[in-house]
Design a protein around this motif. Sequence first.
Motif, PDB file in Angstrom:
ATOM      1  N   GLN A  86     -51.958  44.262  37.011  1.00 54.86           N
ATOM      2  CA  GLN A  86     -53.060  43.751  37.828  1.00 54.86           C
ATOM      3  C   GLN A  86     -52.785  43.955  39.308  1.00 54.86           C
ATOM      4  OE1 GLN A  86     -55.949  42.600  36.254  1.00 54.86           O
ATOM      5  NE2 GLN A  86     -56.682  43.017  38.336  1.00 54.86           N
ATOM      6  N   ARG A  87     -51.520  43.841  39.714  1.00 56.70           N
ATOM      7  CA  ARG A  87     -51.179  44.102  41.120  1.00 56.70           C
ATOM      8  C   ARG A  87     -51.485  45.547  41.492  1.00 56.70           C
ATOM      9  NH1 ARG A  87     -45.154  42.660  41.745  1.00 56.70           N
ATOM     10  NH2 ARG A  87     -45.442  44.010  43.585  1.00 56.70           N
ATOM     11  N   ILE A  88     -51.144  46.475  40.592  1.00 48.59           N
ATOM     12  CA  ILE A  88     -51.450  47.882  40.845  1.00 48.59           C
ATOM     13  C   ILE A  88     -52.959  48.077  40.921  1.00 48.59           C
ATOM     14  CG2 ILE A  88     -51.209  50.239  39.967  1.00 48.59           C
ATOM     15  CD1 ILE A  88     -48.674  49.276  38.478  1.00 48.59           C
ATOM     16  N   ALA A  89     -53.677  47.446  39.983  1.00 51.02           N
ATOM     17  CA  ALA A  89     -55.148  47.561  39.970  1.00 51.02           C
ATOM     18  C   ALA A  89     -55.758  46.998  41.238  1.00 51.02           C
ATOM     19  CB  ALA A  89     -55.713  46.841  38.746  1.00 51.02           C
ATOM     20  N   ASN A  90     -55.115  45.992  41.817  1.00 51.16           N
ATOM     21  CA  ASN A  90     -55.652  45.347  43.016  1.00 51.16           C
ATOM     22  C   ASN A  90     -55.295  46.099  44.295  1.00 51.16           C
ATOM     23  OD1 ASN A  90     -56.847  43.354  41.510  1.00 51.16           O
ATOM     24  ND2 ASN A  90     -55.196  41.870  41.805  1.00 51.16           N
ATOM     25  N   GLY A  91     -54.485  47.163  44.166  1.00 50.05           N
ATOM     26  CA  GLY A  91     -54.228  47.990  45.337  1.00 50.05           C
ATOM     27  C   GLY A  91     -52.790  48.073  45.798  1.00 50.05           C
TER      28      GLY A  91
END
Length: 599
Positions: A86-91
Amino acid sequence: MSFESMISRRLGDPPACDKDAKALQFIEEMTQNADGVQQNVLAEILSRNAQTEYLKRFNLDGITDRETFKSVIPMVTYEDLQPLIQRIANGDRSPILSAHPISEFLTSSGTSAGERKLMPTIKEEWDRRQLLYSLLMPVMNLYVKGLDKGKGLYFLFVKTETKTPGGLLARPVLTSYYKSDHFKTRPYDPYNVYTSPNEAILCADSFQSMYTQMLCGLYERKEVLRVGAVFASGLLRAIRFLQLNWPQLTHDIRTGSLNPKVIDPSIQECMTRVLRPDPELADFVAKECVNENWEGIITRIWPNTKYLDVIVTGAMAQYIPTLDYYSGGLPLACTMYASSECYFGLNLKPMSKPSQVSYTIMPNMAYFEFLPHDPNSSGHARDLPPKLVDLVDVEIDKEYELVITTYAGLCRYQVGDILRVTGFHNSAPQFHFVRRKNVLLSIDSDKTDEGELQKAVENAIQLLHEFNTSVVEYASYADTKTIPGHYVIYWELLVKDPTNSPSEKVLNQCCLAMEESLNSVYRQCRVADNSIGPLEIRVVKSGTFEELMDYAISRGASINQYKVPRCVSFTPIMELLDSRVVSVHFSPSLPRWTPERRR
């Protein structure tokens, strides 16, 4: 022994050309030293990802040997990795899982908390996947001759793609492939020519895409040597589409015009090179389609078809009888084994019967481990951590759950596939796909487990409270006799006040309430892909599930351990349930679905 004779002895006939010979030799080289390849793959993955946040947690300090890896890196599920993903997905662009930048997310057909799983990938993975694709036809050419003399009618589609909050694309793996240069600008290969133009495959509107692909396939009916789709269910949807749309298709062929519903400009432009008036072809297709008997329709319309190229293993096996009916018993070829997480291997005997399909794992694709699986056990002993088995150490006839470590940063990740070892090709094992772990119902790419089904039933039951009615017991099955297939739920109701029993409208709404509660993959199949039909509830007589228990006990089940089967497929049980049905109800509308991911 010469290479050609070795290949002939192991796989079939001699290679069709020099290009095929090189591909087959690569398979031999990879599988002859599978363990050495695996050790090199693991060392490369650990070395390049040594400075990632995830691996630094375990203080490997650049160590890449297998023993240390196994002793310190835990086995994980998607839920374990979800906060990092999710951190990667959030940028977050720091090296969290992979030292190489995450290029996009591949959305899995599996779900977590009702949403598709996001599988991180890196650009170079497409080179690895393309390498596996390049091995498929050289193997097929050993068994089927002359495939360079015609074309393949493949029904291929892109699906909805979205962007994560951080701006990365999230889409199914095949959508990513069809939109990549690997596919769009692929070099000409006489063994891999499709009747469907790229413009049709890449059209996001499923009707326009299917219509155009079917129209092109009809125009080139005599050129078609193989017919396929990704899943068996997809090919059956194409046949159903032909049943519903042949009058307009034959009109277009007769007049050389294009259905006004096809409005995509790129399709309209490319079809100017295909369309031509052909009254004779139109008459032929109409004559075949107007007949109510569609047995063997595939070989009647495409008479030179040598085989069907579709996945019919796992949950797709339920479609085999219907495919046999429409094709007149053509061979069913299952060529490769892959997922959003990783591409695994290929079938070296693609013309084998579906029940005998085995996939050879290619050891260069990722690092593979296997968790022993006892189909008669409910789990592992709590005090004994499971010991994973290396690729070359699996045992024939035993079942395992697949665990992978990938270049994109998944480490000892449980894929959820249950495989049975059937043999070895050189030192690489071959596996029969048994099933997805914990999946109860599946029609297309959907996968519904028992927990999801239970939650859907509980939500639907809320509509019965005002009628003082409850669900005593329930069971389910995936009905694939209809096209598209659909979920069937058997309910036994306890109506406490017969003067205030739930109406037909209320029970129809219960169907919709269940659909609203199912995961986003199911709802996308219903709404966007039209690959699943409306959910059906069949209300059975009071006492039906007691009869079901009596039947099971008469066949040797223990009365103390008997549990109502939440999914039924055994014909006598289904016949018993169907003989007790008192009313039938369907979802009156489509469930809510949006391609936007939850934030």
